[in-house]
Design a protein around this motif. Sequence first.
Motif, mmCIF file in Angstrom:
data_model
loop_
_atom_site.group_PDB
_atom_site.id
_atom_site.type_symbol
_atom_site.label_atom_id
_atom_site.label_comp_id
_atom_site.label_asym_id
_atom_site.label_seq_id
_atom_site.Cartn_x
_atom_site.Cartn_y
_atom_site.Cartn_z
ATOM 1 N N MET A 258 0.847 -1.189 0.000
ATOM 2 C CA MET A 258 0.000 0.000 0.000
ATOM 3 C C MET A 258 0.885 1.243 0.000
ATOM 4 N N ALA A 259 0.407 2.277 -0.667
ATOM 5 C CA ALA A 259 1.156 3.536 -0.721
ATOM 6 C C ALA A 259 0.173 4.692 -0.657
ATOM 7 N N TYR A 260 0.560 5.730 0.088
ATOM 8 C CA TYR A 260 -0.285 6.913 0.259
ATOM 9 C C TYR A 260 0.580 8.153 0.112
ATOM 10 N N ARG A 261 0.118 9.093 -0.680
ATOM 11 C CA ARG A 261 0.833 10.366 -0.811
ATOM 12 C C ARG A 261 -0.048 11.462 -0.231
ATOM 13 N N VAL A 262 0.524 12.208 0.716
ATOM 14 C CA VAL A 262 -0.166 13.319 1.359
ATOM 15 C C VAL A 262 0.468 14.595 0.834
ATOM 16 N N SER A 263 -0.369 15.515 0.346
ATOM 17 C CA SER A 263 0.155 16.784 -0.131
ATOM 18 C C SER A 263 -0.804 17.902 0.229
ATOM 19 N N GLN A 264 -0.257 19.100 0.264
ATOM 20 C CA GLN A 264 -1.050 20.272 0.585
ATOM 21 C C GLN A 264 -0.655 21.383 -0.366
ATOM 22 N N SER A 265 -1.649 22.080 -0.877
ATOM 23 C CA SER A 265 -1.383 23.268 -1.684
ATOM 24 C C SER A 265 -2.103 24.432 -1.024
ATOM 25 N N ALA A 266 -2.103 25.560 -1.682
ATOM 26 C CA ALA A 266 -2.757 26.735 -1.108
ATOM 27 C C ALA A 266 -4.255 26.524 -0.934
ATOM 28 N N ASP A 267 -4.833 25.624 -1.707
ATOM 29 C CA ASP A 267 -6.289 25.465 -1.693
ATOM 30 C C ASP A 267 -6.814 24.179 -1.068
ATOM 31 N N HIS A 268 -5.971 23.173 -0.893
ATOM 32 C CA HIS A 268 -6.535 21.904 -0.416
ATOM 33 C C HIS A 268 -5.500 20.980 0.220
ATOM 34 N N VAL A 269 -6.043 19.996 0.912
ATOM 35 C CA VAL A 269 -5.266 18.864 1.414
ATOM 36 C C VAL A 269 -5.667 17.686 0.548
ATOM 37 N N ARG A 270 -4.693 16.866 0.188
ATOM 38 C CA ARG A 270 -4.967 15.772 -0.744
ATOM 39 C C ARG A 270 -4.257 14.509 -0.269
ATOM 40 N N VAL A 271 -4.958 13.375 -0.324
ATOM 41 C CA VAL A 271 -4.354 12.069 -0.061
ATOM 42 C C VAL A 271 -4.707 11.159 -1.224
ATOM 43 N N GLU A 272 -3.669 10.643 -1.846
ATOM 44 C CA GLU A 272 -3.820 9.682 -2.933
ATOM 45 C C GLU A 272 -3.389 8.330 -2.387
ATOM 46 N N GLY A 273 -4.212 7.312 -2.575
ATOM 47 C CA GLY A 273 -3.886 5.985 -2.068
ATOM 48 C C GLY A 273 -3.824 4.954 -3.168
ATOM 49 N N ARG A 274 -2.995 3.927 -2.944
ATOM 50 C CA ARG A 274 -2.861 2.861 -3.932
ATOM 51 C C ARG A 274 -2.588 1.549 -3.201
ATOM 52 N N ALA A 275 -3.360 0.532 -3.549
ATOM 53 C CA ALA A 275 -3.139 -0.826 -3.044
ATOM 54 C C ALA A 275 -3.360 -1.762 -4.227
ATOM 55 N N GLY A 276 -2.264 -2.308 -4.731
ATOM 56 C CA GLY A 276 -2.376 -3.114 -5.949
ATOM 57 C C GLY A 276 -2.852 -2.245 -7.095
ATOM 58 N N SER A 277 -3.919 -2.662 -7.766
ATOM 59 C CA SER A 277 -4.459 -1.871 -8.869
ATOM 60 C C SER A 277 -5.584 -0.931 -8.417
ATOM 61 N N ARG A 278 -5.927 -0.993 -7.122
ATOM 62 C CA ARG A 278 -6.986 -0.117 -6.604
ATOM 63 C C ARG A 278 -6.396 1.220 -6.181
ATOM 64 N N THR A 279 -7.113 2.292 -6.475
ATOM 65 C CA THR A 279 -6.675 3.629 -6.093
ATOM 66 C C THR A 279 -7.829 4.399 -5.465
ATOM 67 N N CYS A 280 -7.473 5.396 -4.687
ATOM 68 C CA CYS A 280 -8.480 6.308 -4.141
ATOM 69 C C CYS A 280 -7.848 7.681 -4.019
ATOM 70 N N LEU A 281 -8.704 8.694 -3.950
ATOM 71 C CA LEU A 281 -8.234 10.064 -3.833
ATOM 72 C C LEU A 281 -9.196 10.823 -2.936
#
Length: 113
Positions: free
Chosen positions: A55-78
């Motif tokens: 599993m992998a998760y990327r957490v990022s923040q910009s001036a307008d939002h907080v974002r988490v992108e997730g990946r487990a195998g071929s499944r993804t979420c945002l």
Amino acid sequence: MDNAVEIFNAAESAVQAGHTPSDMTILITAEGGIRMVADSDWPLDSLQLQHGASMAYRVSQSADHVRVEGRAGSRTCLFESDKPERAVRLLRQRLPAYWPAPKLLEASHPGVA
């Protein structure tokens, strides 16, 4: 997806508390090992493959939002959220202009106060 929600909630709470988190990638192995990589510009799937993470998760923040992108195998979420200040600004722009209703004349409606 549960992990992504928990990570998203933690990142959002940190931002609301006034912290500015750096971009972070969280990698979790099948055995439960956790590796955190700061400010990586690698694509998430490449990092996951390179480190053998299930599993992998990327957490990022910009001036307008907080974002988490997730990946487990071929499944993804945002998950992505606007900062409260931006949400308020957008709501104010979209609110219709309401005008007070004219007062009814008592003569036209006897007994109504």
